[in-house]
Scaffold this motif. Structure first.
Motif, PDB file in Angstrom:
ATOM      1  N   VAL A 126     -48.604  28.872  86.947  1.00  0.00           N
ATOM      2  CA  VAL A 126     -50.186  28.993  87.620  1.00  0.00           C
ATOM      3  C   VAL A 126     -51.396  28.372  86.864  1.00  0.00           C
ATOM      4  N   ILE A 127     -50.986  27.511  85.336  1.00  0.00           N
ATOM      5  CA  ILE A 127     -51.826  26.966  84.599  1.00  0.00           C
ATOM      6  C   ILE A 127     -51.756  25.940  85.287  1.00  0.00           C
ATOM      7  N   CYS A 128     -50.364  25.127  85.965  1.00  0.00           N
ATOM      8  CA  CYS A 128     -49.938  23.978  86.311  1.00  0.00           C
ATOM      9  C   CYS A 128     -50.897  24.154  87.835  1.00  0.00           C
ATOM     10  N   ASN A 129     -50.377  24.954  88.150  1.00  0.00           N
ATOM     11  CA  ASN A 129     -51.245  25.134  89.332  1.00  0.00           C
ATOM     12  C   ASN A 129     -52.712  25.175  89.584  1.00  0.00           C
ATOM     13  N   SER A 130     -52.930  25.295  88.897  1.00  0.00           N
ATOM     14  CA  SER A 130     -54.711  24.789  88.273  1.00  0.00           C
ATOM     15  C   SER A 130     -55.005  23.827  88.348  1.00  0.00           C
ATOM     16  N   CYS A 131     -54.281  22.654  87.272  1.00  0.00           N
ATOM     17  CA  CYS A 131     -54.394  21.977  86.549  1.00  0.00           C
ATOM     18  C   CYS A 131     -53.991  20.626  87.812  1.00  0.00           C
ATOM     19  N   ARG A 132     -52.759  20.784  87.998  1.00  0.00           N
ATOM     20  CA  ARG A 132     -51.862  19.487  88.758  1.00  0.00           C
ATOM     21  C   ARG A 132     -52.088  18.136  88.717  1.00  0.00           C
ATOM     22  N   TYR A 133     -52.263  17.925  87.188  1.00  0.00           N
ATOM     23  CA  TYR A 133     -52.454  16.754  87.040  1.00  0.00           C
ATOM     24  C   TYR A 133     -51.186  15.777  87.291  1.00  0.00           C
ATOM     25  N   CYS A 134     -50.182  16.747  86.992  1.00  0.00           N
ATOM     26  CA  CYS A 134     -48.475  16.207  86.838  1.00  0.00           C
ATOM     27  C   CYS A 134     -47.893  15.920  88.719  1.00  0.00           C
ATOM     28  N   GLU A 135     -48.687  16.062  89.423  1.00  0.00           N
ATOM     29  CA  GLU A 135     -48.185  16.182  90.818  1.00  0.00           C
ATOM     30  C   GLU A 135     -47.933  15.204  91.269  1.00  0.00           C
ATOM     31  N   ASP A 193     -40.895  14.281  81.458  1.00  0.00           N
ATOM     32  CA  ASP A 193     -42.971  13.400  81.636  1.00  0.00           C
ATOM     33  C   ASP A 193     -43.987  14.373  81.869  1.00  0.00           C
ATOM     34  N   CYS A 194     -43.602  15.406  82.502  1.00  0.00           N
ATOM     35  CA  CYS A 194     -44.952  16.384  82.153  1.00  0.00           C
ATOM     36  C   CYS A 194     -45.224  17.097  81.157  1.00  0.00           C
ATOM     37  N   TYR A 195     -43.974  16.923  79.987  1.00  0.00           N
ATOM     38  CA  TYR A 195     -44.452  17.692  78.678  1.00  0.00           C
ATOM     39  C   TYR A 195     -45.152  16.750  77.841  1.00  0.00           C
ATOM     40  N   TYR A 196     -44.858  15.437  77.583  1.00  0.00           N
ATOM     41  CA  TYR A 196     -45.347  14.479  77.153  1.00  0.00           C
ATOM     42  C   TYR A 196     -47.026  14.270  77.713  1.00  0.00           C
ATOM     43  N   ALA A 197     -47.033  14.395  79.062  1.00  0.00           N
ATOM     44  CA  ALA A 197     -48.073  14.226  79.374  1.00  0.00           C
ATOM     45  C   ALA A 197     -49.655  15.354  79.841  1.00  0.00           C
ATOM     46  N   CYS A 198     -48.755  16.680  79.345  1.00  0.00           N
ATOM     47  CA  CYS A 198     -49.255  17.627  79.188  1.00  0.00           C
ATOM     48  C   CYS A 198     -50.405  17.974  78.419  1.00  0.00           C
ATOM     49  N   GLN A 199     -51.985  18.487  78.453  1.00  0.00           N
ATOM     50  CA  GLN A 199     -52.810  18.082  77.564  1.00  0.00           C
ATOM     51  C   GLN A 199     -52.530  19.896  77.235  1.00  0.00           C
ATOM     52  N   TYR A 200     -51.774  21.057  77.422  1.00  0.00           N
ATOM     53  CA  TYR A 200     -51.689  22.368  77.480  1.00  0.00           C
ATOM     54  C   TYR A 200     -50.789  22.212  76.718  1.00  0.00           C
ATOM     55  N   ALA A 201     -49.986  21.506  76.564  1.00  0.00           N
ATOM     56  CA  ALA A 201     -48.273  21.704  75.853  1.00  0.00           C
ATOM     57  C   ALA A 201     -48.937  21.949  73.997  1.00  0.00           C
ATOM     58  N   ASP A 226     -50.115  26.966  75.213  1.00  0.00           N
ATOM     59  CA  ASP A 226     -48.369  27.064  75.270  1.00  0.00           C
ATOM     60  C   ASP A 226     -47.785  26.336  76.175  1.00  0.00           C
ATOM     61  N   VAL A 227     -47.728  25.611  76.775  1.00  0.00           N
ATOM     62  CA  VAL A 227     -46.928  24.859  78.731  1.00  0.00           C
ATOM     63  C   VAL A 227     -46.053  24.294  77.943  1.00  0.00           C
ATOM     64  N   ASN A 228     -45.248  24.330  78.237  1.00  0.00           N
ATOM     65  CA  ASN A 228     -43.708  23.867  78.058  1.00  0.00           C
ATOM     66  C   ASN A 228     -42.866  23.744  79.541  1.00  0.00           C
ATOM     67  N   VAL A 230     -40.846  18.894  92.028  1.00  0.00           N
ATOM     68  CA  VAL A 230     -41.453  19.896  91.301  1.00  0.00           C
ATOM     69  C   VAL A 230     -42.986  20.744  91.513  1.00  0.00           C
ATOM     70  N   PHE A 231     -43.841  19.362  91.572  1.00  0.00           N
ATOM     71  CA  PHE A 231     -45.294  19.805  91.921  1.00  0.00           C
ATOM     72  C   PHE A 231     -45.843  20.525  92.966  1.00  0.00           C
ATOM     73  N   PRO A 232     -44.975  19.082  93.695  1.00  0.00           N
ATOM     74  CA  PRO A 232     -45.711  19.245  95.219  1.00  0.00           C
ATOM     75  C   PRO A 232     -45.107  20.936  96.214  1.00  0.00           C
TER      76      PRO A 232
HETATM   77  S1  SF4 Z   1     -47.314  19.840  82.545  1.00  0.00           S
HETATM   78 FE1  SF4 Z   1     -48.823  20.414  81.868  1.00  0.00          FE
HETATM   79  S2  SF4 Z   1     -50.748  18.610  82.910  1.00  0.00           S
HETATM   80 FE2  SF4 Z   1     -49.055  19.275  83.708  1.00  0.00          FE
HETATM   81  S3  SF4 Z   1     -49.517  20.182  85.486  1.00  0.00           S
HETATM   82 FE3  SF4 Z   1     -48.990  21.465  84.361  1.00  0.00          FE
HETATM   83  S4  SF4 Z   1     -51.226  22.115  82.383  1.00  0.00           S
HETATM   84 FE4  SF4 Z   1     -51.433  20.497  84.081  1.00  0.00          FE
END
Ligand code: SF4
Ligand code: SF4
Length: 377
Positions: free
Chosen positions: A15-24, A56-64, A70-72, A29-31
């Motif tokens: 749900v958090i990723c679907n709001s953020c979508r930075y890693c699409e 890739d999404c772990y090291y790019a994530c501002q919410y990790a 705690d997004v992992n 997985v993201f699409p």
């Molecule tokens: S992993 Fe982090 S940066 Fe990537 S989509 Fe999810 S919340 Fe956004």
């Protein structure tokens, strides 16, 4: 069944990723996530098997971590993926083998080797085992034709049945329809994705593996393992045709198809398994599921031992060591076959099914873009 806590955490993260979508752009997985507004347990299990832990999404994530969200994603999906291995396996009575998998694989393989050695010595006697045998039928002077063919054919059939049943369980439990499962277009796309190991490219820069730097090294070692395995499979198939249908028994000359392909496959497997083992030991453990570690190490070690003993058998087949090497190699192959559906190898089946499902969804999306009057299936 996957534990409710695990599904709840996977849902929270998606749900958090679907709001953020930075890693699409990183992987499939993201699409696939973006095609959904909410996530059922079916969706989450499918997404878990679509992820290949490139990080890739772990090291790019501002919410990790240490962020409070705690997004992992890699760790969360890896934990859920492990649960699906147990959930979809068949027959269910063996699902316990996924627990403490490293120990289970080591025990089964050791017992298989000891059993084959014991039966070989009891049936042929030490003199025959340590004697030099050469020419046609040399292997069968140590272990008889039927003692090799019947157990290995039965185990091969068992592995194939278990894998197909696992794929069918995955498909049903993640909400796929039979028509989608057999879609030629979707299967062609999934096969092409597998042959290229497409999603090990990350967003085009490679994986963040074993650490936060981008690298293609994991992809190349995967290629060595994948194509090494395929070459060994083709070599064994040709040898079986020679032996059973052309009545040309093993061992074969060095410049024959089974030996050339088997040697290339064995060397590729050695390179690939050693490379992946080294990467595994060096990797950052934060985006991984701790319970997956022993399973990964056990499977890679078993593949390594299978190819090593196969190559040693080729090199020493005209010496007194051939008998022991043949028995040890066959014992390891038996251990590999028995544990294949209950360890890391099963990921090949579920990953393929997840890619086929993803291809179906993309095809439906393309059809909808061409003809918006069509409903999404
Ligand atoms: S992993 Fe982090 S940066 Fe990537 S989509 Fe999810 S919340 Fe956004
Ligand atoms: S770890 Fe890699 S494959 Fe898995 S979701 Fe993140 S980017 Fe995709």
């Amino acid at each position: 069944m996957s534990s409710p806590e695990m599904l709840k955490e996977a849902d929270r993260v998606m749900v958090i990723c679907n709001s953020c979508r930075y890693c699409e752009g990183f992987c499939a997985v993201f699409p696939a996530m973006e095609r959904r507004r909410t996530f059922t347990a079916h969706d989450l299990k499918y997404l878990a098997n679509l992820c290949h832990n490139c990080r890739d999404c772990y090291y790019a994530c501002q919410y990790a971590p240490p962020h409070e969200f705690d997004v992992n994603v890699p760790k969360t999906l890896a934990e859920l993926r492990l649960e699906t291995y147990r959930e979809f396996t068949w027959p269910g009575v063996f699902k316990g083998l996924f627990r403490q998998n490293g120990l289970a694989v080591a025990l089964v393989t050791t017992l298989s080797v000891l059993l084959v050695l014991l039966l070989t010595f009891l049936s042929k006697g030490p003199a025959a085992v340590f004697a030099i045998h050469s020419g046609e039928n040399a292997f069968y002077q140590i272990i008889s034709y039927w003692a090799i063919v019947i157990p290995l054919s039965a185990l091969g059939l068992f592995v194939l049945t278990t894998l197909l049943k696992g794929i069918a369980n995955f498909w049903r439990e993640t909400g796929g329809t039979p028509g989608e499962l057999f879609s030629p277009q979707a299967n062609a796309q999934a096969i092409w994705d597998v042959l290229q190991l497409k999603y090990l490219d990350g967003g085009g820069h490679g994986c963040n593996y074993p650490d936060d730097r981008f690298s293609f090294i994991r992809k190349w070692f995967h290629h060595f393992v994948f194509y090494g395995f395929i070459l060994c499979f083709i070599s064994t198939t040709i040898a079986a045709i020679y032996d059973h249908f052309l009545h040309w028994p093993a061992p074969y000359p060095f410049w024959s198809w089974p030996v050339v392909l088997g040697t290339m496959g064995g060397v590729a497997l050695l390179i690939g398994t050693v490379g992946l083992l080294v990467l595994k030991l060096k990797m950052d453990p934060s985006p991984a599921a701790p319970r997956a570690f022993s399973m990964d190490i056990a499977f890679l070690s078993l593949l390594f031992l299978t190819s090593l003993t196969g190559l040693l058998l080729l090199v020493f087949r005209e010496t007194g060591a051939m008998g022991i090497l043949l028995a040890v190699h066959l014992g390891i192959v038996v251990g590999l076959f028995i544990t294949m559906p209950y360890g890391k190898f099963i990921h090949a089946a579920y990953r393929y099914a997840a890619l086929a499902r993803n291809a179906n969804e993309k095809l439906a999306e393309d059809r909808l873009a061409v003809d918006p009057t069509q409903n999404k299936a």
